[in-house]
Design a protein around this motif. Sequence first.
Motif, PDB file in Angstrom:
ATOM      1  N   MET A  11     -15.266  11.138  -8.479  1.00 27.25           N
ATOM      2  CA  MET A  11     -13.908  10.663  -8.756  1.00 27.25           C
ATOM      3  C   MET A  11     -13.713   9.239  -8.241  1.00 27.25           C
ATOM      4  N   VAL A  12     -14.268   8.949  -7.075  1.00 34.26           N
ATOM      5  CA  VAL A  12     -14.143   7.614  -6.485  1.00 34.26           C
ATOM      6  C   VAL A  12     -14.822   6.570  -7.366  1.00 34.26           C
ATOM      7  N   LYS A  13     -15.979   6.923  -7.951  1.00 40.34           N
ATOM      8  CA  LYS A  13     -16.739   5.966  -8.754  1.00 40.34           C
ATOM      9  C   LYS A  13     -16.170   5.756 -10.153  1.00 40.34           C
ATOM     10  N   LYS A  14     -15.470   6.759 -10.671  1.00 43.11           N
ATOM     11  CA  LYS A  14     -15.073   6.692 -12.084  1.00 43.11           C
ATOM     12  C   LYS A  14     -13.584   6.457 -12.326  1.00 43.11           C
ATOM     13  N   ILE A  15     -12.737   6.729 -11.332  1.00 41.43           N
ATOM     14  CA  ILE A  15     -11.291   6.649 -11.546  1.00 41.43           C
ATOM     15  C   ILE A  15     -10.684   5.623 -10.600  1.00 41.43           C
ATOM     16  N   ALA A  16      -9.766   4.821 -11.106  1.00 37.77           N
ATOM     17  CA  ALA A  16      -9.065   3.839 -10.280  1.00 37.77           C
ATOM     18  C   ALA A  16      -7.801   4.481  -9.697  1.00 37.77           C
ATOM     19  N   PHE A  17      -7.746   4.585  -8.395  1.00 42.97           N
ATOM     20  CA  PHE A  17      -6.586   5.129  -7.683  1.00 42.97           C
ATOM     21  C   PHE A  17      -6.723   4.748  -6.214  1.00 42.97           C
ATOM     22  N   PRO A  18      -5.642   4.791  -5.445  1.00 42.98           N
ATOM     23  CA  PRO A  18      -5.761   4.479  -4.013  1.00 42.98           C
ATOM     24  C   PRO A  18      -6.630   5.528  -3.322  1.00 42.98           C
ATOM     25  N   ARG A  19      -7.708   5.104  -2.710  1.00 46.00           N
ATOM     26  CA  ARG A  19      -8.652   6.059  -2.119  1.00 46.00           C
ATOM     27  C   ARG A  19      -8.040   6.862  -0.973  1.00 46.00           C
ATOM     28  N   GLU A  20      -6.980   6.329  -0.367  1.00 46.82           N
ATOM     29  CA  GLU A  20      -6.313   7.055   0.719  1.00 46.82           C
ATOM     30  C   GLU A  20      -5.748   8.391   0.264  1.00 46.82           C
ATOM     31  N   TYR A  27       1.525   7.314  -6.569  1.00 46.82           N
ATOM     32  CA  TYR A  27       0.513   8.339  -6.849  1.00 46.82           C
ATOM     33  C   TYR A  27       0.837   9.667  -6.163  1.00 46.82           C
ATOM     34  N   ARG A  28       2.115   9.874  -5.852  1.00 46.75           N
ATOM     35  CA  ARG A  28       2.524  11.104  -5.148  1.00 46.75           C
ATOM     36  C   ARG A  28       2.206  12.360  -5.962  1.00 46.75           C
ATOM     37  N   ASP A  29       2.285  12.269  -7.289  1.00 45.31           N
ATOM     38  CA  ASP A  29       1.962  13.433  -8.119  1.00 45.31           C
ATOM     39  C   ASP A  29       0.483  13.795  -8.010  1.00 45.31           C
ATOM     40  N   MET A  30      -0.349  12.785  -7.872  1.00 47.67           N
ATOM     41  CA  MET A  30      -1.780  13.038  -7.700  1.00 47.67           C
ATOM     42  C   MET A  30      -2.035  13.728  -6.359  1.00 47.67           C
ATOM     43  N   LYS A  63       0.826  -1.208   0.000  1.00 48.85           N
ATOM     44  CA  LYS A  63       0.000   0.000   0.000  1.00 48.85           C
ATOM     45  C   LYS A  63       0.858   1.254   0.000  1.00 48.85           C
ATOM     46  N   VAL A  64       1.940   1.235   0.771  1.00 49.45           N
ATOM     47  CA  VAL A  64       2.861   2.386   0.821  1.00 49.45           C
ATOM     48  C   VAL A  64       3.473   2.619  -0.558  1.00 49.45           C
ATOM     49  N   LYS A  65       3.895   1.544  -1.220  1.00 50.53           N
ATOM     50  CA  LYS A  65       4.476   1.665  -2.563  1.00 50.53           C
ATOM     51  C   LYS A  65       3.446   2.208  -3.552  1.00 50.53           C
ATOM     52  N   GLU A  66       2.204   1.762  -3.411  1.00 50.09           N
ATOM     53  CA  GLU A  66       1.131   2.214  -4.298  1.00 50.09           C
ATOM     54  C   GLU A  66       0.874   3.706  -4.108  1.00 50.09           C
TER      55      GLU A  66
END
Length: 259
Positions: A94-103, A11-14, A4-7
């Motif tokens: 955004m949660v429903k349409k885009i795949a990314f770590p929700r954290e 996504y640090r740019d996001m 999870k940390v690596k994931e």
Amino acid sequence: MVRKVKELYAYRDMVRSLVRRELRGRYKGSVLGFLWTYINPLCQVVVYSAVFSVIFRVQIEKFYLYLIIGMMPWTFFNTCVQGGTTCVRAQAEMVKKIAFPREVIPISYVTSAFVNMLFSFAIVFLAVLVSGFGFRWEAMLYLPLVMLLEYLLALGIALALSAATVYFRDMEQIVSVLMMAWIYVTPIMYTIDYVPEQYRRLIMLNPMTPIVEMFHQILYYRIEPTGPYLALAGTYSCAAFLAGALVFMVLERNFAEEM
């Protein structure tokens, strides 16, 4: 957890993008804009100073300074807990349409509030200089550590509450009421010595107590934070962060369906 940390690192740019968006949008359309970063806490300090130094006559030397040192970290914490409660729901599309770590969402929200607090501390430093107290640089070296501990505490609570609110919408109102009471069991407007001996252990169960006390030690009393406060704050912050991360990981699986 390592995965999870690596994931999240990937996504640090996001995270950076969302932090910038949050900071820009915080006072968008406001006439005074970024100045509200300073006006809001100053107004709170003026009101509490009038009530507790004039009406209740709290006997603390340069009470305005003691108060402003405690109010800045409290304002950050309050913002993270109340705003963090609904930050995931606010990004439902955004949660429903885009795949990314929700954290990413609560992390971005808390980080933007943390940056805002750093700017606000210009008022604290100015107040310390104007008061004539000055700084003790050996103590000031601990300030980044205390800020980091508060960041972890706020992030852990925001993670848990943001996930819980997706399923239980009343959480927002419950937290709002809770925060109104929480400030009065935190030694911001009084010193810990004002608390009767039999109630001090209860006050110390408040995770914000050692945090605020260490800010006072560094900037008001000009001493290094004491070991018990450091240990207690470290324990509360790490426990809150790990528990919040675990709660979020468990609850995030059905976010899209619940929204």
